[in-house]
Write a protein that holds these residues in place. Structure first.
Motif, PDB file in Angstrom:
ATOM      1  N   THR A   1       4.542   0.138  -4.974  1.00 28.79           N
ATOM      2  CA  THR A   1       3.252  -0.480  -4.657  1.00 28.79           C
ATOM      3  C   THR A   1       2.133   0.135  -5.485  1.00 28.79           C
ATOM      4  O   THR A   1       1.251  -0.570  -5.987  1.00 28.79           O
ATOM      5  N   SER A   2       2.157   1.458  -5.663  1.00 28.64           N
ATOM      6  CA  SER A   2       1.130   2.135  -6.459  1.00 28.64           C
ATOM      7  C   SER A   2       1.132   1.635  -7.899  1.00 28.64           C
ATOM      8  O   SER A   2       0.070   1.376  -8.487  1.00 28.64           O
ATOM      9  N   CYS A   3       2.310   1.497  -8.478  1.00 24.51           N
ATOM     10  CA  CYS A   3       2.405   1.029  -9.866  1.00 24.51           C
ATOM     11  C   CYS A   3       1.922  -0.413 -10.000  1.00 24.51           C
ATOM     12  O   CYS A   3       1.215  -0.764 -10.963  1.00 24.51           O
ATOM     13  N   LEU A   4       2.283  -1.256  -9.041  1.00 24.59           N
ATOM     14  CA  LEU A   4       1.867  -2.654  -9.106  1.00 24.59           C
ATOM     15  C   LEU A   4       0.354  -2.803  -8.926  1.00 24.59           C
ATOM     16  O   LEU A   4      -0.289  -3.603  -9.619  1.00 24.59           O
ATOM     17  N   THR A   5      -0.223  -2.040  -8.002  1.00 27.51           N
ATOM     18  CA  THR A   5      -1.673  -2.131  -7.809  1.00 27.51           C
ATOM     19  C   THR A   5      -2.414  -1.665  -9.057  1.00 27.51           C
ATOM     20  O   THR A   5      -3.441  -2.251  -9.435  1.00 27.51           O
ATOM     21  N   ALA A   6      -1.899  -0.631  -9.716  1.00 29.22           N
ATOM     22  CA  ALA A   6      -2.520  -0.160 -10.955  1.00 29.22           C
ATOM     23  C   ALA A   6      -2.460  -1.242 -12.034  1.00 29.22           C
ATOM     24  O   ALA A   6      -3.436  -1.474 -12.763  1.00 29.22           O
ATOM     25  N   ALA A   7      -1.316  -1.925 -12.132  1.00 27.21           N
ATOM     26  CA  ALA A   7      -1.162  -2.980 -13.136  1.00 27.21           C
ATOM     27  C   ALA A   7      -2.117  -4.144 -12.866  1.00 27.21           C
ATOM     28  O   ALA A   7      -2.752  -4.673 -13.792  1.00 27.21           O
ATOM     29  N   PHE A   8      -2.235  -4.547 -11.605  1.00 29.33           N
ATOM     30  CA  PHE A   8      -3.139  -5.645 -11.260  1.00 29.33           C
ATOM     31  C   PHE A   8      -4.592  -5.267 -11.547  1.00 29.33           C
ATOM     32  O   PHE A   8      -5.371  -6.095 -12.046  1.00 29.33           O
ATOM     33  N   GLN A   9      -4.960  -4.044 -11.236  1.00 33.52           N
ATOM     34  CA  GLN A   9      -6.340  -3.629 -11.490  1.00 33.52           C
ATOM     35  C   GLN A   9      -6.653  -3.638 -12.982  1.00 33.52           C
ATOM     36  O   GLN A   9      -7.713  -4.112 -13.406  1.00 33.52           O
ATOM     37  N   PHE A  10      -5.737  -3.122 -13.790  1.00 37.07           N
ATOM     38  CA  PHE A  10      -5.995  -3.087 -15.234  1.00 37.07           C
ATOM     39  C   PHE A  10      -6.072  -4.497 -15.810  1.00 37.07           C
ATOM     40  O   PHE A  10      -6.977  -4.813 -16.598  1.00 37.07           O
ATOM     41  N   LEU A  11      -5.131  -5.358 -15.428  1.00 38.42           N
ATOM     42  CA  LEU A  11      -5.136  -6.731 -15.944  1.00 38.42           C
ATOM     43  C   LEU A  11      -6.416  -7.453 -15.544  1.00 38.42           C
ATOM     44  O   LEU A  11      -7.031  -8.163 -16.357  1.00 38.42           O
ATOM     45  N   GLY A  12      -6.837  -7.280 -14.293  1.00 39.26           N
ATOM     46  CA  GLY A  12      -8.059  -7.930 -13.838  1.00 39.26           C
ATOM     47  C   GLY A  12      -9.284  -7.453 -14.592  1.00 39.26           C
ATOM     48  O   GLY A  12     -10.133  -8.258 -15.005  1.00 39.26           O
ATOM     49  N   MET A  13      -9.402  -6.139 -14.793  1.00 36.93           N
ATOM     50  CA  MET A  13     -10.544  -5.600 -15.534  1.00 36.93           C
ATOM     51  C   MET A  13     -10.545  -6.087 -16.978  1.00 36.93           C
ATOM     52  O   MET A  13     -11.601  -6.406 -17.544  1.00 36.93           O
ATOM     53  N   PHE A  14      -9.365  -6.155 -17.583  1.00 38.03           N
ATOM     54  CA  PHE A  14      -9.264  -6.566 -18.985  1.00 38.03           C
ATOM     55  C   PHE A  14      -9.693  -8.025 -19.159  1.00 38.03           C
ATOM     56  O   PHE A  14     -10.458  -8.359 -20.077  1.00 38.03           O
ATOM     57  N   LEU A  15      -9.219  -8.905 -18.286  1.00 40.28           N
ATOM     58  CA  LEU A  15      -9.597 -10.320 -18.374  1.00 40.28           C
ATOM     59  C   LEU A  15     -11.094 -10.505 -18.136  1.00 40.28           C
ATOM     60  O   LEU A  15     -11.748 -11.311 -18.809  1.00 40.28           O
TER      61      LEU A  15
ATOM     62  N   GLY B   1      -5.194  -6.030  -6.627  1.00 35.69           N
ATOM     63  CA  GLY B   1      -4.780  -4.644  -6.805  1.00 35.69           C
ATOM     64  C   GLY B   1      -5.592  -3.674  -5.979  1.00 35.69           C
ATOM     65  O   GLY B   1      -5.045  -2.754  -5.359  1.00 35.69           O
ATOM     66  N   LEU B   2      -6.912  -3.869  -5.934  1.00 36.65           N
ATOM     67  CA  LEU B   2      -7.774  -2.914  -5.235  1.00 36.65           C
ATOM     68  C   LEU B   2      -7.540  -2.933  -3.728  1.00 36.65           C
ATOM     69  O   LEU B   2      -7.402  -1.876  -3.102  1.00 36.65           O
ATOM     70  N   PHE B   3      -7.481  -4.107  -3.122  1.00 43.93           N
ATOM     71  CA  PHE B   3      -7.333  -4.166  -1.669  1.00 43.93           C
ATOM     72  C   PHE B   3      -5.960  -3.658  -1.229  1.00 43.93           C
ATOM     73  O   PHE B   3      -5.837  -3.011  -0.191  1.00 43.93           O
ATOM     74  N   CYS B   4      -4.932  -3.946  -2.009  1.00 40.05           N
ATOM     75  CA  CYS B   4      -3.611  -3.410  -1.677  1.00 40.05           C
ATOM     76  C   CYS B   4      -3.611  -1.887  -1.794  1.00 40.05           C
ATOM     77  O   CYS B   4      -3.021  -1.187  -0.965  1.00 40.05           O
ATOM     78  N   GLN B   5      -4.294  -1.364  -2.809  1.00 39.48           N
ATOM     79  CA  GLN B   5      -4.387   0.084  -2.977  1.00 39.48           C
ATOM     80  C   GLN B   5      -5.169   0.726  -1.837  1.00 39.48           C
ATOM     81  O   GLN B   5      -4.841   1.829  -1.383  1.00 39.48           O
ATOM     82  N   MET B   6      -6.196   0.054  -1.342  1.00 39.62           N
ATOM     83  CA  MET B   6      -6.969   0.580  -0.217  1.00 39.62           C
ATOM     84  C   MET B   6      -6.106   0.692   1.035  1.00 39.62           C
ATOM     85  O   MET B   6      -6.148   1.706   1.745  1.00 39.62           O
ATOM     86  N   VAL B   7      -5.323  -0.348   1.318  1.00 39.18           N
ATOM     87  CA  VAL B   7      -4.430  -0.304   2.482  1.00 39.18           C
ATOM     88  C   VAL B   7      -3.421   0.827   2.323  1.00 39.18           C
ATOM     89  O   VAL B   7      -3.145   1.584   3.263  1.00 39.18           O
ATOM     90  N   LEU B   8      -2.871   0.961   1.118  1.00 41.21           N
ATOM     91  CA  LEU B   8      -1.896   2.016   0.849  1.00 41.21           C
ATOM     92  C   LEU B   8      -2.503   3.396   1.073  1.00 41.21           C
ATOM     93  O   LEU B   8      -1.896   4.269   1.713  1.00 41.21           O
ATOM     94  N   SER B   9      -3.706   3.608   0.561  1.00 40.03           N
ATOM     95  CA  SER B   9      -4.356   4.906   0.718  1.00 40.03           C
ATOM     96  C   SER B   9      -4.654   5.207   2.179  1.00 40.03           C
ATOM     97  O   SER B   9      -4.463   6.338   2.648  1.00 40.03           O
ATOM     98  N   HIS B  10      -5.122   4.212   2.927  1.00 43.21           N
ATOM     99  CA  HIS B  10      -5.389   4.414   4.352  1.00 43.21           C
ATOM    100  C   HIS B  10      -4.114   4.813   5.095  1.00 43.21           C
ATOM    101  O   HIS B  10      -4.137   5.695   5.964  1.00 43.21           O
TER     102      HIS B  10
ATOM    103  N   GLY C   1      -5.543   7.065 -11.349  1.00 48.92           N
ATOM    104  CA  GLY C   1      -5.577   7.620  -9.999  1.00 48.92           C
ATOM    105  C   GLY C   1      -4.578   6.961  -9.070  1.00 48.92           C
ATOM    106  O   GLY C   1      -3.940   7.629  -8.246  1.00 48.92           O
ATOM    107  N   SER C   2      -4.414   5.644  -9.192  1.00 49.16           N
ATOM    108  CA  SER C   2      -3.456   4.932  -8.341  1.00 49.16           C
ATOM    109  C   SER C   2      -2.028   5.399  -8.615  1.00 49.16           C
ATOM    110  O   SER C   2      -1.243   5.634  -7.688  1.00 49.16           O
ATOM    111  N   ILE C   3      -1.687   5.543  -9.897  1.00 53.18           N
ATOM    112  CA  ILE C   3      -0.325   5.944 -10.261  1.00 53.18           C
ATOM    113  C   ILE C   3      -0.058   7.395  -9.876  1.00 53.18           C
ATOM    114  O   ILE C   3       0.983   7.724  -9.284  1.00 53.18           O
TER     115      ILE C   3
END
Length: 461
Positions: free
Chosen positions: A84-98, A125-134, A194-196
């Protein structure tokens, strides 16, 4: 020690993410083509978004994120923290890049479509990472520094907002829109790293440093779907409803209060933004509430006082005609400090560790959807040109006060049910958590250190 390293990386990721999210506010002039640099063509990269298109960035962010958060807990339970951490990091990077590539397109409509898609992917990516961190904080800091951990994590987002609001405007004046977006993308890489790294730390050290009863129960959930959601206890739903009624008025006020100050008191755009910024500035003091809660308990009282202050903050502008704006933002800032510690930190105390991810996902989802809905309703209300400005703002604050009153009432109901529970999970300094195993054949009673004694027993069902 490892839990603090995890918290540091996770908070850094959240901080960098919020810098990227909140950059749109100081860039509004360049994105809508209303800035002076757009009129004199000193910035040839300005876009021409409408107000509705610009607001869509926020609505999509909250609503898509809310839907994603609903299912994040189930995904984490099925596929684990590391994937989950790796996927959220990938989604965040792709979203920022686009999002960053948007201004390179020839038309504003094409740029808007690409940037909106980027914003959507990033929110996943961000919301999934927030749930994971909580979820991880709830397990790793359980019975130790739980409130402080939630305070530091949430304060990191406020710091991100402060950095974005204070720095991005100056940067864009010097380098223009496109280069500013690349700078925020480069800064946003910290969120990916940080996510990874936080996921890797959990993978390597969680099994040896998290209490065995909590860790074993959190590795998998046998029951998926809405039956698990419906099985969450009554106290959880009261807290979640309180969160929904609290965050709507908070975030809506932060979004629209500068406009209110400009129309009602004649403040300049810069001055109105600075006054509104006092709210997140005061919220940085949240760790003080966290230290108090970890030392003395009394979460239920903190929640009630905070929701009461929020209600006062949004009802006083209606009740007192010449109220100084500093009163409203100060009350709201103090309320915000208590809310981000007390309410979110209460959720892991009323659900079993195996349900924490699902519980946070549902709470964050409903909070985001409710906030997006209130923002939409308030936007429609403030656009009613047939009403006088004073009347529009009066209705605006009455609507927010209604939500604040509901939150205050629910916090009182939470005190009532906590009083009926002999374990007093919200009131006590150290909490007894009843943890059910996957097979439900036993109930493990996990009691963190109470008066220097580690009490742990197993009871037959």
């Amino acid at each position: 020690m490892h839990r603090w390293i995890f918290l540091g990386w996770s908070s850094s990721a959240f901080f960098a993410s919020l810098v990227f999210v909140d950059q749109t506010s100081p860039l509004v002039g360049r994105l809508t083509g209303t800035a002076a640099a757009c009129h004199d063509e000193s910035d040839p990269d300005c876009l021409d978004f409408t107000a509705t298109q610009f607001n869509s960035f926020y609505i999509v962010f909250y609503w898509v994120g809310g839907i994603v958060a609903m299912f994040s807990g189930f995904f984490i339970a099925r596929y684990g923290v590391w994937l989950t951490s790796c996927l959220t990091a990938a989604f965040q990077f792709l979203g920022m890049f686009l999002f960053t590539l948007g201004p390179y397109l020839t038309s504003s409509s094409s740029a808007f479509a690409l940037m909106l898609i980027g914003r959507l992917i990033f929110s996943i990516g961000l919301f999934c990472q927030m749930v994971l961190s909580h979820q991880i904080k709830s397990h790793w800091f359980f019975g130790k520094e739980l409130a402080v951990a939630f305070a530091l994590y949430n304060v990191s987002s406020r710091l991100g907002s402060i950095v974005a609001l204070s720095a991005i405007g100056a940067i864009v004046e010097d380098v223009g829109l496109q280069r500013t977006l690349w700078i925020t993308l480069a800064f946003g890489i910290l969120s990916v790293i940080g996510s990874i790294v936080s996921g890797w730390i959990y993978k390597k050290h969680a099994s040896t440093s998290i209490d065995a009863a909590v860790y074993v129960d959190s590795k998998g959930i046998g029951q998926f779907g809405f039956r698990k959601v419906l099985s969450l206890c009554r106290e959880y739903w009261i807290i979640t409803a309180t969160v929904c009624f609290v965050y709507g008025p908070l975030l809506t006020t932060i979004a629209d209060y500068p406009q209110y100050l400009s129309e009602r008191y004649g403040y300049t755009e810069a001055a109105a933004g600075q006054i509104t910024g006092i709210v997140p500035d005061i919220a940085i003091c949240a760790p003080v509430f966290g230290i108090f809660i970890d030392k003395f308990g009394w979460r239920d009282i903190i929640n009630t006082l905070s929701t009461g202050l929020l209600f006062l903050a949004v009802i006083l502008p209606v009740a007192i005609g010449n109220l100084q704006p500093i009163v409203t933002v100060t009350l709201m800032g103090v309320a915000y400090s208590g809310i981000i510690v007390g309410l979110w930190g209460s959720i892991p105390l009323v659900v079993s560790p195996g349900d924490v991810g699902v519980a946070f996902g549902v709470a964050l989802s409903l909070q985001s959807l409710a906030t997006g809905l209130l923002l939409l309703v308030c936007g429609i209300l403030l656009d009613q040109s047939d009403l006088e400005a004073a009347q529009r703002w009066e209705f605006f604050f009455i609507l927010l006060a209604s939500c604040g009153a509901a939150a205050w009432l629910l916090s009182g109901v939470s005190i009532f049910y906590d009083h009926k529970n002999p374990l007093r999970p919200l009131r006590m300094k150290h909490v007894v958590s009843v943890i059910k195993t996957k097979s439900n054949s036993f109930i493990h009673e996990l009691t963190p250190l109470i008066n220097g004694t580690d009490v742990r027993g197993t009871l037959k069902k």
